[in-house]
Design a protein around this motif. Structure first.
Motif, PDB file in Angstrom:
ATOM      1  N   ALA A   1       0.820  -1.211   0.000  1.00 16.11           N
ATOM      2  CA  ALA A   1       0.000   0.000   0.000  1.00 16.11           C
ATOM      3  C   ALA A   1       0.853   1.260   0.000  1.00 16.11           C
ATOM      4  O   ALA A   1       0.372   2.340  -0.342  1.00 16.11           O
ATOM      5  CB  ALA A   1      -0.932   0.000   1.207  1.00 16.11           C
ATOM      6  N   LEU A   2       2.129   1.124   0.355  1.00 17.29           N
ATOM      7  CA  LEU A   2       3.029   2.273   0.422  1.00 17.29           C
ATOM      8  C   LEU A   2       3.543   2.680  -0.952  1.00 17.29           C
ATOM      9  O   LEU A   2       3.736   1.840  -1.837  1.00 17.29           O
ATOM     10  CB  LEU A   2       4.234   1.950   1.299  1.00 17.29           C
ATOM     11  N   LEU A   3       3.810   3.985  -1.106  1.00 14.26           N
ATOM     12  CA  LEU A   3       4.551   4.470  -2.269  1.00 14.26           C
ATOM     13  C   LEU A   3       5.954   3.860  -2.235  1.00 14.26           C
ATOM     14  O   LEU A   3       6.390   3.355  -1.192  1.00 14.26           O
ATOM     15  CB  LEU A   3       4.656   5.997  -2.208  1.00 14.26           C
ATOM     16  N   PRO A   4       6.685   3.886  -3.354  1.00 14.71           N
ATOM     17  CA  PRO A   4       8.060   3.363  -3.336  1.00 14.71           C
ATOM     18  C   PRO A   4       8.863   3.972  -2.180  1.00 14.71           C
ATOM     19  O   PRO A   4       8.845   5.191  -1.977  1.00 14.71           O
ATOM     20  CB  PRO A   4       8.614   3.794  -4.691  1.00 14.71           C
ATOM     21  N   TYR A   5       9.531   3.110  -1.416  1.00 17.39           N
ATOM     22  CA  TYR A   5      10.252   3.586  -0.238  1.00 17.39           C
ATOM     23  C   TYR A   5      11.646   2.979  -0.171  1.00 17.39           C
ATOM     24  O   TYR A   5      11.959   2.004  -0.851  1.00 17.39           O
ATOM     25  CB  TYR A   5       9.459   3.272   1.033  1.00 17.39           C
ATOM     26  N   GLN A   6      12.477   3.589   0.671  1.00 17.35           N
ATOM     27  CA  GLN A   6      13.848   3.127   0.850  1.00 17.35           C
ATOM     28  C   GLN A   6      13.857   1.864   1.717  1.00 17.35           C
ATOM     29  O   GLN A   6      13.233   1.833   2.764  1.00 17.35           O
ATOM     30  CB  GLN A   6      14.675   4.201   1.550  1.00 17.35           C
ATOM     31  N   ARG A   7      14.596   0.875   1.276  1.00 23.26           N
ATOM     32  CA  ARG A   7      14.682  -0.358   2.059  1.00 23.26           C
ATOM     33  C   ARG A   7      15.891  -0.420   3.005  1.00 23.26           C
ATOM     34  O   ARG A   7      15.807  -1.052   4.054  1.00 23.26           O
ATOM     35  CB  ARG A   7      14.669  -1.579   1.142  1.00 23.26           C
ATOM     36  N   PRO A   8      17.035   0.195   2.676  1.00 23.76           N
ATOM     37  CA  PRO A   8      18.171   0.109   3.607  1.00 23.76           C
ATOM     38  C   PRO A   8      17.864   0.525   5.049  1.00 23.76           C
ATOM     39  O   PRO A   8      18.357  -0.117   5.988  1.00 23.76           O
ATOM     40  CB  PRO A   8      19.217   1.032   2.961  1.00 23.76           C
ATOM     41  N   PRO A   9      17.024   1.556   5.311  1.00 23.76           N
ATOM     42  CA  PRO A   9      16.778   1.926   6.709  1.00 23.76           C
ATOM     43  C   PRO A   9      15.924   0.925   7.487  1.00 23.76           C
ATOM     44  O   PRO A   9      15.802   1.050   8.703  1.00 23.76           O
ATOM     45  CB  PRO A   9      16.020   3.266   6.601  1.00 23.76           C
ATOM     46  N   LEU A  10      15.317  -0.052   6.798  1.00 22.93           N
ATOM     47  CA  LEU A  10      14.397  -0.965   7.485  1.00 22.93           C
ATOM     48  C   LEU A  10      15.073  -1.743   8.602  1.00 22.93           C
ATOM     49  O   LEU A  10      14.446  -2.066   9.611  1.00 22.93           O
ATOM     50  CB  LEU A  10      13.768  -1.941   6.482  1.00 22.93           C
ATOM     51  N   SER A  11      16.349  -2.055   8.430  1.00 23.88           N
ATOM     52  CA  SER A  11      17.079  -2.798   9.462  1.00 23.88           C
ATOM     53  C   SER A  11      17.889  -1.866  10.360  1.00 23.88           C
ATOM     54  O   SER A  11      18.571  -2.330  11.269  1.00 23.88           O
ATOM     55  CB  SER A  11      18.015  -3.826   8.811  1.00 23.88           C
ATOM     56  N   LYS A  12      17.798  -0.569  10.093  1.00 24.43           N
ATOM     57  CA  LYS A  12      18.614   0.396  10.838  1.00 24.43           C
ATOM     58  C   LYS A  12      17.721   1.468  11.485  1.00 24.43           C
ATOM     59  O   LYS A  12      17.050   1.203  12.479  1.00 24.43           O
ATOM     60  CB  LYS A  12      19.659   1.001   9.895  1.00 24.43           C
ATOM     61  N   ALA A  13      17.705   2.667  10.912  1.00 26.13           N
ATOM     62  CA  ALA A  13      17.031   3.802  11.553  1.00 26.13           C
ATOM     63  C   ALA A  13      15.524   3.612  11.688  1.00 26.13           C
ATOM     64  O   ALA A  13      14.922   4.054  12.666  1.00 26.13           O
ATOM     65  CB  ALA A  13      17.322   5.092  10.776  1.00 26.13           C
ATOM     66  N   PHE A  14      14.888   2.950  10.726  1.00 22.84           N
ATOM     67  CA  PHE A  14      13.440   2.754  10.817  1.00 22.84           C
ATOM     68  C   PHE A  14      13.110   1.734  11.908  1.00 22.84           C
ATOM     69  O   PHE A  14      12.203   1.931  12.716  1.00 22.84           O
ATOM     70  CB  PHE A  14      12.870   2.298   9.474  1.00 22.84           C
TER      71      PHE A  14
END
Length: 406
Positions: A35-48
């Protein structure tokens, strides 16, 4: 000419922008399962994951940017099949959508671990924003977390959860963490760094099962060890999403096979990003690279092809990883290296490892050394290969090698 892009990924976000920049005037439709617009994946394991980055900051571009680019968004929608003969897509809502040019940016998914107990609700993989949010929802301070897999995703996740107060153990099947992608000095450095931060790292571990009837209780090892756990996170690599392309009869070999123009075995179907295998001009072979720069490069190539523009240059690959206060920047691709040289001192958390193949520089791992990283990128781009003796000489300013031609 209607261009349909399947997969709301990094590559897709770059592609829609590049198409408009190169004067594509036809309609563009972007279809994404999430459902999300294109998003950055690298932060998923870090800052997010650690809560430092809000969900709206994950987005590569806001919704208004797609309106300005005149892109039709079809989110939370799945493509069921491709009818190449009639140039139609069957969508999950039953609609048949016509295309003139089709670009598959379907990305990759986590490799599943066939282990008893892996179905329990506290067992997670980390690839999507939803995966990261599920971990956040279940997480509690002092929780015992077992991370299976000592690659970058596993180690980044371990670092993030450790900072949040978890009791983290990393299990690696190989002789050392990061064994497939780095020299032993880099593996040893990260092992020591994690252990100094309170993370336990166990190598050469074979697994028996995940114990628990209704929730995770422990991870059982083949040698009889039982590691108590409240949560398990599995990171053992990814698999390219090629099923849609394969069912349509496209050529598949470790990804959707494309040529130097990004075109698949069907002249009107292209592929970019983690799901495609393409001939890399600097590596001189067909590769599938899992990185944001590669996704952007392959998208720009397709945009240029579709708009009949000269193809952009593709430089050597580069990657990065953030763990604690350590920034790793990787220039080049070290697969097949025969020798390497260490510059600096790993004990000072400030060093680089330079990889050689047949006496030519092919890559460098730079830990807290941005200048070395930038120089390595320039050396690779210029096709100047320093000697191992020059690299190991800390008194030598590597920038001089660029002007001296090695």
């Amino acid at each position: 000419m209607h261009c349909v892009i399947v997969g709301a990924s990094h590559a897709a976000a770059q592609l829609v922008a590049s198409l408009r920049q190169l004067d594509w005037t036809g309609p563009i439709t972007l279809i994404g399962e999430e459902a999300l617009l294109p998003y950055q994946r690298p932060p998923l394991s870090k800052a997010f994951l650690s809560g430092e980055l809000a969900e709206d900051k994950l987005l590569i571009r806001p919704a208004s940017a797609y309106e300005k680019l005149d892109v039709t968004l079809r989110l939370a929608c799945k493509v069921i099949s491709i009818d190449r003969g009639h140039k139609k897509l069957e969508l999950s809502d039953g609609e048949l959508l016509n295309y003139d040019k089709l670009v598959l940016c379907t990305g990759a998914r986590p490799r599943l671990l066939p282990l008893s107990g892996a179905h329990l609700p506290e067992v997670h993989y980390l690839r999507s924003a939803e995966d990261s949010k599920c971990i956040q929802k279940q997480f509690k301070k002092n929780m015992r977390v077992v991370v299976i897999g000592g690659g970058y995703i596993g180690l980044e996740t371990a670092a993030s959860l450790n900072k949040l107060g978890a009791d983290v153990t990393v299990l690696e099947a190989g002789d050392r963490i990061l064994q497939r992608v780095t020299a032993s000095e880099v593996s040893d450095f990260y092992c020591n760094k994690h252990q100094s931060e309170g993370v336990k790292v166990l190598n050469k571990v074979q697994l028996e099962s995940i114990k628990g009837e209704h929730k995770v209780e422990a991870v059982l090892c083949a040698d009889g060890r039982e590691l108590s756990a409240d949560m398990v996170i599995i990171g053992i690599g990814v698999i390219p999403n090629t099923e849609l392309a394969e069912a349509a009869g496209l050529s598949i070999d470790n990804g959707i096979v494309v040529d130097e123009q990004g075109r698949s075995s069907d002249m009107d179907i292209f592929s970019a990003g983690d799901c495609c295998s393409y001939p890399h001009p600097k590596l001189n072979r067909q590769v599938r690279l899992e990185s944001v720069p590669s996704a952007n490069d392959t998208a720009r190539v397709i945009a240029s092809t579709l708009c009949n523009k000269p193809l952009p240059s593709i430089e050597h690959p580069w990657f990065w990883s953030d763990q604690y206060d350590v920034k790793l920047q990787i220039a080049g691709f070290n697969m097949g290296y025969s020798d390497y040289v260490v510059r600096g001192d790993p004990k000072e958390e400030n060093f680089s490892v330079w990889y050689f193949k047949a006496k030519r520089l092919i890559a460098a791992d730079c830990i807290n050394r941005p200048k070395d990283f930038m120089t390595a990128k320039q050396l690779l781009k210029s096709d100047i290969s320093p000697t191992q003796e020059q690299i190991s000489n800390e008194q030598l300013d590597l920038k001089n090698l660029l002007s001296l031609g090695g």
